[in-house]
Design an enzyme around this catalytic site. Structure first.
Site, mmCIF file in Angstrom:
data_model
loop_
_atom_site.group_PDB
_atom_site.id
_atom_site.type_symbol
_atom_site.label_atom_id
_atom_site.label_comp_id
_atom_site.label_asym_id
_atom_site.label_seq_id
_atom_site.Cartn_x
_atom_site.Cartn_y
_atom_site.Cartn_z
ATOM 1 N N CYS A 84 -5.096 -6.217 0.107
ATOM 2 C CA CYS A 84 -6.142 -7.228 0.174
ATOM 3 C C CYS A 84 -7.171 -6.935 1.262
ATOM 4 C CB CYS A 84 -5.520 -8.603 0.424
ATOM 5 S SG CYS A 84 -4.481 -8.632 1.890
HETATM 6 C C1 LIG Z 1 -0.560 -7.130 -0.493
HETATM 7 S S1 LIG Z 1 0.766 -6.039 -0.370
HETATM 8 C C2 LIG Z 1 1.714 -6.512 -1.770
HETATM 9 C C3 LIG Z 1 2.719 -7.561 -1.490
HETATM 10 C C4 LIG Z 1 3.626 -7.885 -2.651
HETATM 11 N N1 LIG Z 1 2.879 -8.256 -3.829
HETATM 12 C C5 LIG Z 1 4.580 -9.028 -2.309
HETATM 13 O O1 LIG Z 1 4.475 -10.085 -2.909
HETATM 14 O O2 LIG Z 1 5.420 -8.841 -1.417
HETATM 15 C C6 LIG Z 1 0.081 -4.514 -0.905
HETATM 16 C C7 LIG Z 1 1.066 -3.353 -0.856
HETATM 17 O O3 LIG Z 1 0.456 -2.222 -1.478
HETATM 18 C C8 LIG Z 1 1.003 -1.068 -0.858
HETATM 19 N N2 LIG Z 1 0.159 0.087 -1.208
HETATM 20 C C9 LIG Z 1 -1.047 0.421 -0.687
HETATM 21 N N3 LIG Z 1 -1.514 1.538 -1.284
HETATM 22 C C10 LIG Z 1 -0.600 1.890 -2.217
HETATM 23 C C11 LIG Z 1 -0.509 2.943 -3.157
HETATM 24 N N4 LIG Z 1 -1.464 3.871 -3.246
HETATM 25 N N5 LIG Z 1 0.567 3.009 -3.968
HETATM 26 C C12 LIG Z 1 1.567 2.088 -3.861
HETATM 27 N N6 LIG Z 1 1.549 1.066 -2.985
HETATM 28 C C13 LIG Z 1 0.484 0.972 -2.171
HETATM 29 C C14 LIG Z 1 0.992 -1.448 0.619
HETATM 30 O O4 LIG Z 1 1.874 -0.631 1.362
HETATM 31 C C15 LIG Z 1 1.437 -2.917 0.552
HETATM 32 O O5 LIG Z 1 2.825 -3.037 0.726
#
Ligand SMILES: C[S@@+](CC[C@H](N)C(=O)[O-])C[C@H]1O[C@@H](n2cnc3c(N)ncnc32)[C@H](O)[C@@H]1O
Length: 326
Positions: A84
């Site tokens: 986000c």
């Molecule tokens: C907003 S958090 C998601 C939280 C999750 N929806 C929850 O309810 O717990 C976004 C996540 O995306 C991961 N992320 C960022 N870039 C990514 C990528 N290229 N591939 C996979 N995950 C990624 C981050 O590490 C982070 O944990």
């Protein structure tokens, strides 16, 4: 948050973090297909919580490296909250100019897998006028070619979470009839004096939820920091000056969060206010107390702060299951 019987519907999780959405979907009766999460510690949390789940972490969990066609025909719902930070009020709001913008990957996954439905989540700022063009060009535009897409902003305290926390959900269905019968999740809780609906229960305030003595007032927690943004290694859950004022009023110390309750008690805040611990912050975000967050304190706080509160995730997942099942 009850455990609904397995519906036979299968869900794939992207950007899974510490598992807020994953847990909500599981409790709503979805069968977990796989999770993809780039941060090792968060993937470890998921694997520890659910040893039988297929969890891809680190570079294997990087959605940019995944050929999603492998999941075609085996997934009913894709869910995920792309980072986000590109849109958050707490960040610089550079949208698609921010290299962390992963919405194009979410859209690619949906296009390659072609599930019956998807749920994409983010900060409410993504629903603001500032990002309307971004959303039309990068989310609703491409997805509307094959899906009937709606967006809704929901408040976590309406689902029993003792915190002011709004999130936007983009919900899409391939089939128009199914899309038409989808209903925004009904509020289950209320905060304040009067219940709007007599079926709703009163949501606890922060002090009550933490089991703290009555000081003559209580309130919802301010929105906790969706951290791993700003200064790294922070163990503060503060998001704003207004949040600081509210915590002060509640006599709760939001900085220097301790790893566990014992250390929090041993390390008194100078002003005598209640020092929070990781399990307390998990509770503020609606996680069960036994959810096994892995990593140093700042990492676990990052996983908690980034999450969709599981009771809110459960409400959204249940509404999608209800539409798909009929
Ligand atoms: C907003 S958090 C998601 C939280 C999750 N929806 C929850 O309810 O717990 C976004 C996540 O995306 C991961 N992320 C960022 N870039 C990514 C990528 N290229 N591939 C996979 N995950 C990624 C981050 O590490 C982070 O944990």
């Amino acid at each position: 948050m009850p455990q609904t019987e397995t519906s036979g519907l299968r869900s794939l999780s992207l950007f899974s973090g510490g598992g807020g959405l994953d847990l909500g979907f599981e409790r709503a009766g979805f069968e977990h297909v796989a999770s993809y999460e780039i941060m090792e510690e968060a993937a470890q949390t998921l694997q520890k919580a659910r040893p039988d789940w297929l969890v891809h972490g680190g570079s294997e969990g990087d959605v940019r490296n995944v050929d999603f066609k492998q999941w075609h025909g085996t997934v009913d719902v894709i869910h995920g909250g792309p980072p986000c930070q590109p849109f958050s009020n707490a960040g610089r709001q550079r949208g698609h100019l921010d290299e962390r913008d992963m919405w194009p990957q979410f859209v690619r996954a949906v296009r390659e897998i072609r599930p019956a439905a998807f749920v994409g989540e983010n900060v409410p700022a993504l629903g603001s006028a500032k990002f309307s063009e971004y959303v039309a060009e990068n989310i609703t535009g491409p997805l509307s070619q094959n899906y009937h897409v709606t967006s809704v902003v929901l408040q976590a305290s309406d689902f029993g979470v003792p915190q002011v926390r709004k999130r936007i959900f983009f919900v899409g269905f391939r089939n128009k009839k199914i899309a038409n019968r989808w209903k925004t999740p009904e509020t289950t809780h209320y905060w304040g004096d009067a219940a709007i609906d007599d079926r709703a229960q009163r949501c606890m305030g922060l002090r009550e939820a933490l089991g703290l003595p009555d000081i003559g007032l209580d309130d919802l927690s301010p929105t906790i920091r969706s951290s791993l943004t700003g200064p790294r290694h922070t163990t503060s859950i503060l998001n704003s000056v207004a949040a600081q004022r509210r915590f002060e009023k509640l006599e709760i110390w939001p900085n220097g969060v301790a790893a566990d309750r014992e250390s929090a008690r041993a390390f008194l805040a100078k002003n005598g206010h209640f020092r929070l611990s990781v399990p307390d912050v998990a509770l503020i975000q609606g996680f069960p107390q036994d959810w096994p967050f892995v990593g140093a304190t700042y990492m676990t706080l990052g996983q908690i702060g980034n999450a969709v509160p599981p009771p809110l995730a459960y409400a959204v997942a249940s509404s999608v299951a209800a539409a798909l099942r009929k």
